[in-house]
Design a protein around this motif. Structure first.
Motif, PDB file in Angstrom:
ATOM      1  N   HIS A  43       9.737   2.211   1.985  1.00 11.66           N
ATOM      2  CA  HIS A  43      11.001   1.711   2.441  1.00 11.66           C
ATOM      3  C   HIS A  43      11.125   0.784   0.648  1.00 11.66           C
ATOM      4  CE1 HIS A  43      11.955   2.927   5.958  1.00 11.66           C
ATOM      5  NE2 HIS A  43      11.056   2.557   6.756  1.00 11.66           N
ATOM      6  N   ASP A  45      11.446   1.595  -3.931  1.00 14.72           N
ATOM      7  CA  ASP A  45      12.443   2.085  -5.174  1.00 14.72           C
ATOM      8  C   ASP A  45      11.052   2.861  -5.902  1.00 14.72           C
ATOM      9  OD1 ASP A  45      13.419   1.961  -7.936  1.00 14.72           O
ATOM     10  OD2 ASP A  45      14.527   2.553  -6.956  1.00 14.72           O
ATOM     11  N   ARG A  46      10.942   3.925  -5.458  1.00 19.43           N
ATOM     12  CA  ARG A  46       9.860   4.361  -6.066  1.00 19.43           C
ATOM     13  C   ARG A  46       9.749   3.995  -7.819  1.00 19.43           C
ATOM     14  NH1 ARG A  46       9.988  11.041  -7.965  1.00 19.43           N
ATOM     15  NH2 ARG A  46      10.842  10.623  -5.120  1.00 19.43           N
ATOM     16  N   ASN A  47      10.828   3.358  -8.439  1.00 20.04           N
ATOM     17  CA  ASN A  47      10.727   2.898 -10.138  1.00 20.04           C
ATOM     18  C   ASN A  47      10.493   1.366 -10.323  1.00 20.04           C
ATOM     19  OD1 ASN A  47      11.800   4.547 -11.902  1.00 20.04           O
ATOM     20  ND2 ASN A  47      13.923   4.277 -10.934  1.00 20.04           N
ATOM     21  N   GLN A  48      10.492   0.728  -8.798  1.00 17.01           N
ATOM     22  CA  GLN A  48       9.608  -0.428  -7.911  1.00 17.01           C
ATOM     23  C   GLN A  48       7.970  -0.497  -7.865  1.00 17.01           C
ATOM     24  OE1 GLN A  48      11.976  -2.061  -4.724  1.00 17.01           O
ATOM     25  NE2 GLN A  48      13.635  -2.745  -6.628  1.00 17.01           N
ATOM     26  N   ASP A 128      16.526  10.036  -5.922  1.00 20.90           N
ATOM     27  CA  ASP A 128      15.581   8.875  -6.486  1.00 20.90           C
ATOM     28  C   ASP A 128      14.980   9.330  -7.296  1.00 20.90           C
ATOM     29  OD1 ASP A 128      14.495   6.547  -6.335  1.00 20.90           O
ATOM     30  OD2 ASP A 128      13.120   6.677  -4.746  1.00 20.90           O
TER      31      ASP A 128
END
Length: 302
Positions: A43, A45-48, A128
């Protein structure tokens, strides 16, 4: 039991490949139990996940721990992530070897232009996607699997942009056959990894060293590139963490840095066979690489 590592550039169809393979395995005659371990399960974010090296290391650590817990349950485990660093794929291979199970890599081979376009289309749909800067960084650092490497073998190669991915894809069928085929004393085309006593006693020592070396040297290269990109001539790259600076008297391009990094990693691997072991922590690996670069740049600049 088996471990399947999905590998590819960002937005190259890896998740579709993972789901397609899982569904085909479940529908096969053996009715396999399959579990997909992916980044979405945390859970985040892929950028995070890829915003910086600590975040990326944290993500890989979570994936690795989940894989390690899951391979003992008797399921086929599919790791759906970039798995772009060869040192990390080697570490996953070590988990499979220690568990004494089958292992393979499924590579989604898509050119950068198509990946870039698919990422844009995903973002345009409000899905996303990767930020442009993160996407380009991931593409730049991707290390393509090679079937000659034991941790990349056997290697099943998909071409999603040319052929698509579905249950009837020949490569999917080949992978299913490899993962489900009954093994006996006469079987030669399916390999069950065998744990050694050393593997069982210290299963991650070699993998951790390779992983730390790979990650640490890449961070140094990134720091040099970043500081040179700020503009103006520089004669010193500062790194912090009590590391010595890197002295340079001319611009050092990325191709040269990559060549030096590859040479250093190769030299470290060769020397560890008869000399001191590979460094087991990031700071030690960085210090050795910095010393190596200073010697190289000193000789070239003289």
């Amino acid at each position: 039991m088996a471990l399947v590592v999905i590998c590819g550039q960002p937005c190259s169809g890896k998740s579709i490949a993972a789901v397609t393979l899982a569904e085909t395995l479940k529908e096969s005659e053996t009715k396999q139990n399959v579990r997909i371990i992916d980044e979405a399960s945390f859970h985040l974010d892929r950028n995070q996940n890829y915003a910086n090296m600590p975040a990326e290391k944290n993500l890989r650590g979570k994936l690795r721990s989940d894989v390690d817990r899951s391979v003992s349950r008797g399921d086929i485990v599919i790791v759906d992530s970039l798995n772009s660093i060869k040192g990390y794929r080697y570490e996953l291979w070590c988990i499979a070897r220690a568990a004494g199970i089958r292992y393979c890599v499924v590579y989604c081979d898509v050119d950068e232009a198509n990946c870039r376009q698919w990422n844009k289309e995903r973002s345009d749909r409000g899905e996303d996607g990767y930020d442009n800067g993160i996407f380009e960084d991931l593409v730049r650092r991707f290390e393509k699997p090679e079937r000659r490497n034991r941790w990349d073998s056997p290697l099943f190669e998909l071409y999603p942009s040319r052929e698509g991915i579905d249950k009837s894809s020949p490569v999917i069928s080949e992978a299913v056959t490899y993962l489900t085929k009954t093994v006996d004393s006469k079987t030669q085309d399916v390999r069950i990894l065998q744990p050694s006593i050393a593997t069982q006693a210290a299963r991650f020592s070699e993998a951790n060293s390779l992983y730390e070396l790979d990650r640490a040297t890449q961070e140094i290269v990134n720091a040099i590139v970043e500081q040179q990109s700020l503009g103006g001539a520089i004669s010193r790259v500062t790194l912090g963490n009590e590391l010595p600076p890197i002295e340079i008297s001319r611009p050092i391009g990325l191709p040269e840095l990559r060549r030096l990094r590859r040479t250093f990693v190769k030299l470290m691997g060769q020397s560890s066979l008869s000399g001191p072991p590979l460094p087991t922590d990031a700071d030690s690996a960085k210090r050795r690489f910095v010393d190596y670069l200073n010697r190289e740049f000193g000789g070239n600049n003289a």
